[in-house]
Design an enzyme around this catalytic site. Structure first.
Site, PDB file in Angstrom:
ATOM      1  N   ASP A   1      28.588  17.318 -15.864  1.00 34.23           N
ATOM      2  CA  ASP A   1      27.972  16.967 -14.587  1.00 34.23           C
ATOM      3  C   ASP A   1      28.630  15.712 -14.014  1.00 34.23           C
ATOM      4  OD1 ASP A   1      25.558  16.944 -12.600  1.00 34.23           O
ATOM      5  OD2 ASP A   1      25.479  14.969 -13.528  1.00 34.23           O
TER       6      ASP A   1
ATOM      7  N   LYS B   1      31.236  14.662 -10.557  1.00 36.41           N
ATOM      8  CA  LYS B   1      30.940  13.540  -9.670  1.00 36.41           C
ATOM      9  C   LYS B   1      32.089  12.538  -9.632  1.00 36.41           C
ATOM     10  CE  LYS B   1      25.947  14.009 -10.339  1.00 36.41           C
ATOM     11  NZ  LYS B   1      24.724  13.425 -10.931  1.00 36.41           N
TER      12      LYS B   1
END
Length: 351
Positions: A222, A226
């Site tokens: 995740d 980003k």
């Protein structure tokens, strides 16, 4: 008064929260912002799709009973028909909030592409389309005279991207690092208090911080997405996830955490990107034992924070909520405000 017609693609927690804000605060927002918001289309895997050019009665939608679908309502169908609704609704802004596969960015990439090709501006909180196809989609938006916004793709409602591009305008950002995943930050905090990784993850799941499958949070994928967004947006890089080395917090043992504490340090899962002397950008995700004097060391619980290393101000750190339906819905609202500003600027430039 000007008005933006909205298509909500995906009607899970975030888009439902945005719809609730429009229902509850529509008049107040119109007075504050100078434009009204009207939802003219909704799609959902369970509810189907609904298109009403004169505006959907959101109170009626929220009053729907369990098991009820849009079938029977004017413009309602049993299937979501995402692509058809995106291309054929009367919306001028598409709010894309469906589940996205982090490997290929679908179906989010296809949804965003369809909207931009149809001359509709887009806001999304999905990381996949931005990290995996951001350059292409921004070019497509420019070619069609519309806007692609994605403030919520990195730190939910905390405006990291806009803060860097607008508030820090005039500064040179040399590096960026942050706590970009609230779940892993919460888990590490609980491990510091004596819990094992498995027990801390289970508690995070019970509190709604972690998904049923917490792999993306615990193993860092995740954060990896980003970091790609931050590197490309703020450092002018052109990297992909393959360029970001990744290690998750499953490699951190209770003994590691105890040893770090004895040295006056605290483990955090850090996503970082920095510009090298040669002008290239190095990016990585890894657990780091930070000294307690570090600005990110004191960030606890599911909170996120980002530190910018700048040429004139030194280190500037911003922290805020990294998750939450209302918080993420605010990111969408802030993007809609930005889209309106871009549209007004184009009109003024054309005069």
């Amino acid at each position: 008064m000007d008005r933006h017609d909205i298509a909500l693609i995906g009607f899970g927690g975030v888009n439902r929260a945005l719809a609730q804000i429009i229902l509850d605060r529509g008049d107040e927002l119109a007075a504050d912002l100078g434009f009204a918001l009207r939802v003219v289309a909704i799609t959902d895997l369970r509810l189907g799709s609904l298109m009403q050019a004169d505006g959907i009665d959101l109170a009626d939608v929220f009053a729907m009973s369990d098991g009820e679908t849009f079938v029977g309502r004017p413009g309602g169908t049993a299937a979501p028909q995402n692509d058809y609704v995106i291309r054929n609704s009367t919306a001028d802004i598409v709010v894309e909030a469906t589940f996205t596969n982090p490997i290929d960015g679908e179906p989010g990439i296809s949804h965003v592409r369809a909207a931009l090709e149809s001359g509709k501006s887009v806001t999304t909180t999905n990381k996949g389309p931005v990290a995996l196809a951001g350059l292409e989609l921004n070019r497509l938006a420019a070619a069609n005279g519309v806007t692609f916004q994605y403030e919520g793709s990195v730190v939910s409602g905390t405006p990291i991207l806009r803060f860097a591009s607008e508030t820090l305008q005039g500064l040179r950002i040399n590096a960026v690092e942050g706590i970009l995943n609230g779940t892993s930050n919460y888990v590490l905090g609980q491990m510091e208090s004596g819990m094992t990784l498995d027990v801390a993850v289970a508690e995070a799941q019970s509190l709604g911080y972690a998904e049923a499958d917490p792999t993306a949070d615990i193993e860092g994928s995740d954060v990896q997405l980003k970091v790609v967004i931050l590197a490309n947006e703020l450092l002018g890089a052109d990297i992909t996830t393959a360029d970001v080395t990744r290690r998750g917090i499953s490699e951190v043992s209770a003994a590691d955490i105890i040893d770090a504490a004895a040295q006056g340090k605290r483990y955090k899962l850090i996503g970082s990107a920095f510009r090298n002397a040669a002008g290239t950008v190095t990016a990585k995700v890894e657990p780091v034992a930070l000294p307690l004097t570090h600005p990110l060391a004191s960030v606890t619980g599911p909170t996120n924070a980002v530190s910018f290393d700048t040429d004139l101000l030194g280190t500037v750190t911003v922290s805020g909520p990294g998750a939450g339906r209302i918080e993420t819905a605010y990111a969408l609202l802030s993007d809609i405000i930005a889209i309106d500003a871009h549209q007004r600027a184009r009109v003024e430039a054309g005069r």
